[in-house]
Design an enzyme around this catalytic site. Structure first.
Site, PDB file in Angstrom:
ATOM      1  N   SER A 413       0.842  -1.209   0.000  1.00  0.00           N
ATOM      2  CA  SER A 413       0.000   0.000   0.000  1.00  0.00           C
ATOM      3  C   SER A 413       0.872   1.251   0.000  1.00  0.00           C
ATOM      4  O   SER A 413       1.975   1.241   0.563  1.00  0.00           O
ATOM      5  CB  SER A 413      -0.883  -0.021   1.255  1.00  0.00           C
ATOM      6  OG  SER A 413      -2.010   0.784   1.083  1.00  0.00           O
ATOM      7  N   PRO A 414       0.389   2.334  -0.603  1.00  0.00           N
ATOM      8  CA  PRO A 414       1.180   3.577  -0.575  1.00  0.00           C
ATOM      9  C   PRO A 414       1.412   4.024   0.865  1.00  0.00           C
ATOM     10  O   PRO A 414       0.462   4.127   1.638  1.00  0.00           O
ATOM     11  CB  PRO A 414       0.274   4.593  -1.289  1.00  0.00           C
ATOM     12  CG  PRO A 414      -0.782   3.814  -1.968  1.00  0.00           C
ATOM     13  CD  PRO A 414      -0.896   2.505  -1.282  1.00  0.00           C
ATOM     14  N   GLN A 491       1.633   6.770  -7.044  1.00  0.00           N
ATOM     15  CA  GLN A 491       0.448   7.449  -6.515  1.00  0.00           C
ATOM     16  C   GLN A 491       0.708   8.949  -6.515  1.00  0.00           C
ATOM     17  O   GLN A 491       1.654   9.418  -5.878  1.00  0.00           O
ATOM     18  CB  GLN A 491       0.126   6.986  -5.086  1.00  0.00           C
ATOM     19  CG  GLN A 491      -1.213   7.543  -4.600  1.00  0.00           C
ATOM     20  CD  GLN A 491      -1.465   7.317  -3.115  1.00  0.00           C
ATOM     21  OE1 GLN A 491      -0.651   7.718  -2.290  1.00  0.00           O
ATOM     22  NE2 GLN A 491      -2.580   6.688  -2.773  1.00  0.00           N
ATOM     23  N   TYR A 572      -7.187  14.948   1.485  1.00  0.00           N
ATOM     24  CA  TYR A 572      -6.265  15.778   0.702  1.00  0.00           C
ATOM     25  C   TYR A 572      -7.067  16.506  -0.388  1.00  0.00           C
ATOM     26  O   TYR A 572      -8.291  16.369  -0.445  1.00  0.00           O
ATOM     27  CB  TYR A 572      -5.118  14.918   0.152  1.00  0.00           C
ATOM     28  CG  TYR A 572      -4.322  14.294   1.288  1.00  0.00           C
ATOM     29  CD1 TYR A 572      -3.675  15.108   2.223  1.00  0.00           C
ATOM     30  CD2 TYR A 572      -4.257  12.916   1.468  1.00  0.00           C
ATOM     31  CE1 TYR A 572      -2.963  14.563   3.300  1.00  0.00           C
ATOM     32  CE2 TYR A 572      -3.556  12.358   2.537  1.00  0.00           C
ATOM     33  CZ  TYR A 572      -2.926  13.192   3.449  1.00  0.00           C
ATOM     34  OH  TYR A 572      -2.251  12.658   4.519  1.00  0.00           O
ATOM     35  N   ARG A 620      -7.754   6.172  -5.564  1.00  0.00           N
ATOM     36  CA  ARG A 620      -8.012   5.839  -4.153  1.00  0.00           C
ATOM     37  C   ARG A 620      -9.095   6.776  -3.626  1.00  0.00           C
ATOM     38  O   ARG A 620      -9.007   7.994  -3.802  1.00  0.00           O
ATOM     39  CB  ARG A 620      -6.733   5.964  -3.322  1.00  0.00           C
ATOM     40  CG  ARG A 620      -6.992   5.715  -1.842  1.00  0.00           C
ATOM     41  CD  ARG A 620      -5.733   5.484  -1.015  1.00  0.00           C
ATOM     42  NE  ARG A 620      -5.396   4.071  -0.976  1.00  0.00           N
ATOM     43  CZ  ARG A 620      -4.687   3.476   0.001  1.00  0.00           C
ATOM     44  NH1 ARG A 620      -4.222   4.194   1.002  1.00  0.00           N
ATOM     45  NH2 ARG A 620      -4.433   2.196  -0.034  1.00  0.00           N
ATOM     46  N   GLY A 713      -0.490  -2.401   4.198  1.00  0.00           N
ATOM     47  CA  GLY A 713       0.394  -1.304   4.579  1.00  0.00           C
ATOM     48  C   GLY A 713       1.325  -1.698   5.706  1.00  0.00           C
ATOM     49  O   GLY A 713       2.406  -2.248   5.485  1.00  0.00           O
ATOM     50  N   ARG A 714       0.880  -1.448   6.952  1.00  0.00           N
ATOM     51  CA  ARG A 714       1.767  -1.629   8.103  1.00  0.00           C
ATOM     52  C   ARG A 714       2.426  -2.993   8.188  1.00  0.00           C
ATOM     53  O   ARG A 714       3.618  -3.059   8.529  1.00  0.00           O
ATOM     54  CB  ARG A 714       0.990  -1.279   9.383  1.00  0.00           C
ATOM     55  CG  ARG A 714       0.703   0.216   9.480  1.00  0.00           C
ATOM     56  CD  ARG A 714      -0.389   0.517  10.461  1.00  0.00           C
ATOM     57  NE  ARG A 714      -1.641  -0.099  10.059  1.00  0.00           N
ATOM     58  CZ  ARG A 714      -2.716  -0.210  10.819  1.00  0.00           C
ATOM     59  NH1 ARG A 714      -2.684   0.257  12.047  1.00  0.00           N
ATOM     60  NH2 ARG A 714      -3.824  -0.769  10.372  1.00  0.00           N
TER      61      ARG A 714
HETATM   62  C1  LIG Z   1       3.287   5.356   7.628  1.00  0.00           C
HETATM   63  C2  LIG Z   1       2.095   5.376   6.730  1.00  0.00           C
HETATM   64  C3  LIG Z   1       2.069   6.246   5.649  1.00  0.00           C
HETATM   65  C4  LIG Z   1       0.975   6.268   4.778  1.00  0.00           C
HETATM   66  N1  LIG Z   1       1.007   7.059   3.663  1.00  0.00           N
HETATM   67  C5  LIG Z   1       0.026   6.961   2.732  1.00  0.00           C
HETATM   68  C6  LIG Z   1       0.130   7.594   1.480  1.00  0.00           C
HETATM   69  O1  LIG Z   1       1.121   8.232   1.172  1.00  0.00           O
HETATM   70  N2  LIG Z   1      -0.889   7.484   0.596  1.00  0.00           N
HETATM   71  C7  LIG Z   1      -2.015   6.745   0.913  1.00  0.00           C
HETATM   72  O2  LIG Z   1      -2.925   6.675   0.096  1.00  0.00           O
HETATM   73  N3  LIG Z   1      -2.127   6.111   2.081  1.00  0.00           N
HETATM   74  C8  LIG Z   1      -1.131   6.170   2.985  1.00  0.00           C
HETATM   75  N4  LIG Z   1      -1.210   5.452   4.158  1.00  0.00           N
HETATM   76  C9  LIG Z   1      -2.366   4.568   4.365  1.00  0.00           C
HETATM   77  C10 LIG Z   1      -2.017   3.143   3.900  1.00  0.00           C
HETATM   78  O3  LIG Z   1      -1.810   3.082   2.507  1.00  0.00           O
HETATM   79  C11 LIG Z   1      -3.137   2.169   4.270  1.00  0.00           C
HETATM   80  O4  LIG Z   1      -4.306   2.557   3.590  1.00  0.00           O
HETATM   81  C12 LIG Z   1      -3.386   2.135   5.762  1.00  0.00           C
HETATM   82  O5  LIG Z   1      -2.173   2.048   6.479  1.00  0.00           O
HETATM   83  C13 LIG Z   1      -4.273   0.959   6.141  1.00  0.00           C
HETATM   84  O6  LIG Z   1      -3.673  -0.247   5.756  1.00  0.00           O
HETATM   85  P1  LIG Z   1      -2.907  -1.205   6.814  1.00  0.00           P
HETATM   86  O7  LIG Z   1      -3.886  -1.514   7.906  1.00  0.00           O
HETATM   87  O8  LIG Z   1      -2.541  -2.418   6.003  1.00  0.00           O
HETATM   88  O9  LIG Z   1      -1.717  -0.464   7.323  1.00  0.00           O
HETATM   89  C14 LIG Z   1      -0.127   5.440   5.040  1.00  0.00           C
HETATM   90  C15 LIG Z   1      -0.108   4.600   6.149  1.00  0.00           C
HETATM   91  C16 LIG Z   1       0.988   4.535   6.977  1.00  0.00           C
HETATM   92  C17 LIG Z   1       0.994   3.569   8.129  1.00  0.00           C
END
Ligand SMILES: Cc1cc2nc3c(=O)[nH]c(=O)nc-3n(C[C@H](O)[C@H](O)[C@H](O)COP(=O)(O)O)c2cc1C
Ligand SMILES: Cc1cc2nc3c(=O)[nH]c(=O)nc-3n(C[C@H](O)[C@H](O)[C@H](O)COP(=O)(O)OP(=O)(O)OC[C@H]3O[C@@H](n4cnc5c(N)ncnc54)[C@H](O)[C@@H]3O)c2cc1C
Length: 763
Positions: A413-414, A491, A572, A620, A713-714
């Site tokens: 994930s971004p 992205q 955003y 997104r 993501g995480r």
């Molecule tokens: C450190 C961090 C930075 C993130 N930056 C972005 C981002 O740049 N663009 C975006 O669309 N989502 C961003 N997110 C959201 C993640 O892409 C994802 O949607 C969110 O963490 C939930 O997924 P997860 O439970 O697998 O972490 C970010 C999340 C984290 C933890």
């Protein structure tokens, strides 16, 4: 109530909750004086059968072995679920449930209560005022509890009527499995939930959407006519048997399920028990289970704690978590049945898998343990649809978008890393994204890459607006392409009102201590009290932002990215246009959803025209604002439709982060239902994201058709090799590892096998 303390306990209601409570209390505290008032006669109960899982039976056995023994003599067991849909019958085994007649269950409980010295008074309709002095008054008077209704403000009661009508009927057809059957009519879908509960009788619940019920004319029909209608509709499953009603006393036998919740379960000496405290939809068969387990919990709390409120507080604390867990599962299940229309386009195999996993409690591996053959067949079917000769775990199915071929369904994930200086991705980004691409995910995303200096979220954010940025990204893209099977997506975004804030490990979303830059947005509404007020964008601002996006996309083409994602989520700039919470414009860019989408769609349209036809684009979105007056999941379907019509190939379904007033409901895979809704209502490709933490969940989401891709993501921050490790754990041999790492893979597999052997021995 302490052990042996003299007490007077009264239950108003002699259903499963009130009766079993009196039984367990008498066992743990024989000296108690326990009276149960039941307004009905012993035998005149509505309903047919109820079901119990093995776990519930275990709890009953532990609380009163005698009750358990009598129930065990009377129940009918079954192991399989049959689903009849579009002329097919698909069976899944290993489901292990027992059914018993509600009448028989009540008779057992009535007798047992009598034996233990409980004073059960039938035909005794009472209210609290009739009780006189009592240490404890148990409100076990069912879902419509009059005791609760009279004190709704005290208990903090909420009642939520659901969208289906159902009728609870009996039938002499001996169903050999728990049976679901679905029939489409001109008025909409009808389904039955049917199971045998004694030697010659089965429960048949017929259910449909409220509007279907009306359109079919059932509202105006007599009870007998509506039952005849159901008999005709489901004749092929009933083996010539009639449907029987025993709810003649009800004005209309068709009921709507009401979700009952209470913020507090006790007040003074009154305590809510069973359906009076909470309800759970019958489609996971858990109302009686909860009632009986509440009964055990309350009786034990009274035996081990001081008189109310201590004992009541202990009971509530213990039971509330379990009830919430089940209600969450029941809610998912309720919604599934309310939305059969949504799944009506799925092929029978996927429809059934979606049905079986509807509550999100039964995972892919659970299903495999229950019935390996069923899951193997499902995996074979999925593989065939993807052109594979052999089945693979669903997360390893390939996926195609335009000319982009992904080797599997896992996406990094971004995620913003906040490590750029002046927007340039440096060695940190090469290692970060490179490692995750080596880690086996089919697609790796850059973080939100900002299209101008003032489009950044923080000073550490990545950019795509200077030559150095293009060079930095190209180096990363080239590495990914040269060294891994992964593809890489760009992205693009503009921070808008959420710009000029601190990096992630400081105070995210809060303004910088110094060096803030001016913000733009749809309306002069700051993201929070301390954030700067954005300047309302003019047409010239819009043109400039569009040019910035197009310039960034063109640089993305030169850098060699495989997919372009437009960030329209999380508050955003483009998201702040879409949500009514921050867009208060009165021109053509504000007001209706169509107007609020206008500028994001203009940006998207220009990008689509600039981005090569052979390459896909995704968007997104935040599928809900988690705020009452904000974007709803129904809006999200319209948002997804608009971008799809404009040429988007994939909707990346995130949620929230658009308002500080948001009240998100977190949980495992908590945003996946939005992806499911969008994908299956529109018939388009989606990516799910949000608290998906293991391969089992990814497999379930893909197999059920809740999404086409799953962004993680995480977990990828903790383990760049998420996919390699998942492949090893699932025994999927075809997953390529970097050649230089093969000795590591072999040792890893050996260690896993050894750990599995040890676990087997310990078991
Ligand atoms: C450190 C961090 C930075 C993130 N930056 C972005 C981002 O740049 N663009 C975006 O669309 N989502 C961003 N997110 C959201 C993640 O892409 C994802 O949607 C969110 O963490 C939930 O997924 P997860 O439970 O697998 O972490 C970010 C999340 C984290 C933890
Ligand atoms: C269609 C349908 C199917 C279901 N299927 C299942 C299933 O398969 N498995 C399952 O576990 N659960 C099932 N349930 C749920 C189940 O019926 C309830 O969750 C369960 O009965 C709750 O028990 P209770 O004792 O709290 O309430 P109830 O069973 O409603 O009992 C309350 C009792 O209180 C009495 N009463 C009310 N007011 C007074 C008063 N003032 N004075 C004296 N007596 C009073 C009523 O007559 C009643 O007997 C189903 C429910 C429905 C509607």
């Amino acid at each position: 109530m302490r052990v042996n303390a003299p007490v007077r306990v009264v239950s108003i209601g002699g259903g499963p909750a009130g009766l079993f409570f009196s039984i367990v209390l008498k066992r743990v505290h024989p000296g108690a004086d326990v009276v149960v008032h039941e307004r009905n006669a012993p035998d005149d109960t509505f309903g047919w059968g109820v079901v119990f899982s093995d776990q519930t039976l275990g709890n009953i056995a532990a609380a009163d072995p005698e009750t358990f023994a009598r129930i065990a003599e009377s129940f009918v067991r079954w192991d399989a679920i049959d689903v009849h849909y579009r002329g097919r019958t698909i069976r899944a085994g290993g489901q292990g449930f027992a059914g018993i007649a509600r009448k028989r269950l009540l008779r057992i409980l009535q007798e047992r209560a009598g034996e233990l010295g409980v004073d059960v008074r039938f035909r005794s309709e009472v209210g609290v005022a009739d009780i006189g002095a009592a240490d404890v008054i148990v409100a076990a008077d069912g879902a419509n509890s009059a005791i609760r209704r009279a004190r709704e403000a005290v208990f903090g009661t909420t009642l939520e009527g659901r969208r289906c009508r159902y009728i609870w009927l009996g039938c002499r057809q001996p169903f050999e499995a728990f049976t679901f059957a679905f029939e489409r009519t001109d008025a909409g879908w009808f389904q039955i939930h049917a199971y045998q509960f004694d030697a010659d009788t089965s429960t048949v619940i017929v259910e449909c959407r409220e509007e279907t019920w009306r359109a079919a004319g059932l509202e105006a029909m007599s009870a007998a006519d509506s039952i005849a209608y159901c008999e005709r509709l489901f004749a092929r499953y009933l083996g010539g048997h009639r449907l029987m009603s025993n709810a003649a006393h009800l004005r209309s036998p068709w009921i709507s399920f009401v979700q009952v919740n209470n913020a507090r379960w006790h007040s003074g000496n009154i305590v809510l028990l069973g359906d009076a405290a909470h309800t759970a939809h019958f489609s996971i068969g858990s109302g009686t289970k909860l009632a009986l387990e509440d009964a055990i919990g309350l009786a034990n709390a009274l035996a081990t704690h001081d008189l109310p409120p201590a004992a009541f507080a202990a009971y509530e604390a213990e039971r509330r978590i379990e009830v919430l867990r089940l209600q969450n599962a029941a809610r998912n299940s309720t919604e599934w049945f309310e939305n059969v229309e949504r799944y009506g386009a799925l092929e029978p195999e996927q429809f059934v898998y979606s049905l079986l996993s509807r509550s999100q409690r039964l995972s892919h591996e659970n299903l495999k343990l229950r019935d390996g053959d069923y899951v193997r067949e499902m995996e074979r079917w999925l593989a065939q649809r993807s052109g594979l000769a052999e089945p693979v775990p669903p997360m390893f199915l390939p996926f195609r978008l335009r000319e982009l071929q992904l080797v599997n369904r896992v996406v990094v994930s971004p995620m913003a890393m906040y490590r750029c200086v002046d927007g340039t991705p440096d060695d940190f980004y090469l290692v970060h994204l490179g490692a995750r691409a080596q880690g086996g995910a089919g697609l790796v995303f850059t973080e939100m890459t900002c299209v101008a200096p003032d489009a950044r979220i923080s000073p550490g954010c990545a950019g795509m607006y200077r030559d150095e940025h293009l060079a930095g990204w190209k180096r990363i893209v080239d590495f990914v392409h040269a060294n891994t099977p992964a593809k890489i997506g760009l992205q693009l975004g503009h921070a808008g009102p959420k710009g000029s804030t601190q990096v992630g490990w400081e105070s995210p979303d809060e303004p910088l201590a110094t060096g803030n830059w001016p913000l733009i947005g749809p309306s002069p509404i700051p993201f929070g009290e301390r954030n700067a007020v954005p300047r309302e964008m003019t047409r010239a601002d819009m043109d400039r932002v569009i040019e910035q996006f197009v310039r960034a996309a063109r640089m993305g083409i030169v850098a060699g990215f495989d997919l372009l994602e437009l960030h329209c989520a999380h508050g955003y700039l483009l998201s702040s246009f879409i949500t009514p919470l921050t867009n208060k414009r009165t021109d053509a860019y504000g007001g209706s959803l169509a107007n609020r989408l206008r500028f994001p769609l203009e940006v998207f349209g220009e990008l689509r025209a600039s981005w090569p036809d052979r390459l896909p684009m995704s968007v997104r979105i935040s599928a809900t604002d988690w705020v009452a007056d904000g974007i709803t999941p129904d809006d999200a379907v319209e948002i997804a439709r608009a971008f799809t019509d404009a040429g988007a190939d994939l909707i990346d379904v995130s949620a929230g982060q658009t308002s500080r007033r948001a009240q998100p409901v977190y949980g495992r895979m908590f945003q996946t239902p939005f992806s499911d809704k969008i994908r299956n209502e529109l018939g388009i490709a989606t990516m799910a994201v949000g608290n998906v933490t293991d391969a089992d969940q990814v497999n379930g989401i893909i197999a059920a058709g809740r999404a086409d891709l799953v962004a993680i993501g995480r977990p990828h921050l903790a383990d760049p090799y998420f996919t390699l490790h998942a492949a090893a754990a699932l025994g999927y041999d075809a997953q390529p590892w970097p050649l230089s790492y093969l000795p590591g893979r072999d040792q890893y597999l050996r260690l896993m096998r050894r750990a599995a052997e040890v676990a087997e021995i310990v078991r």
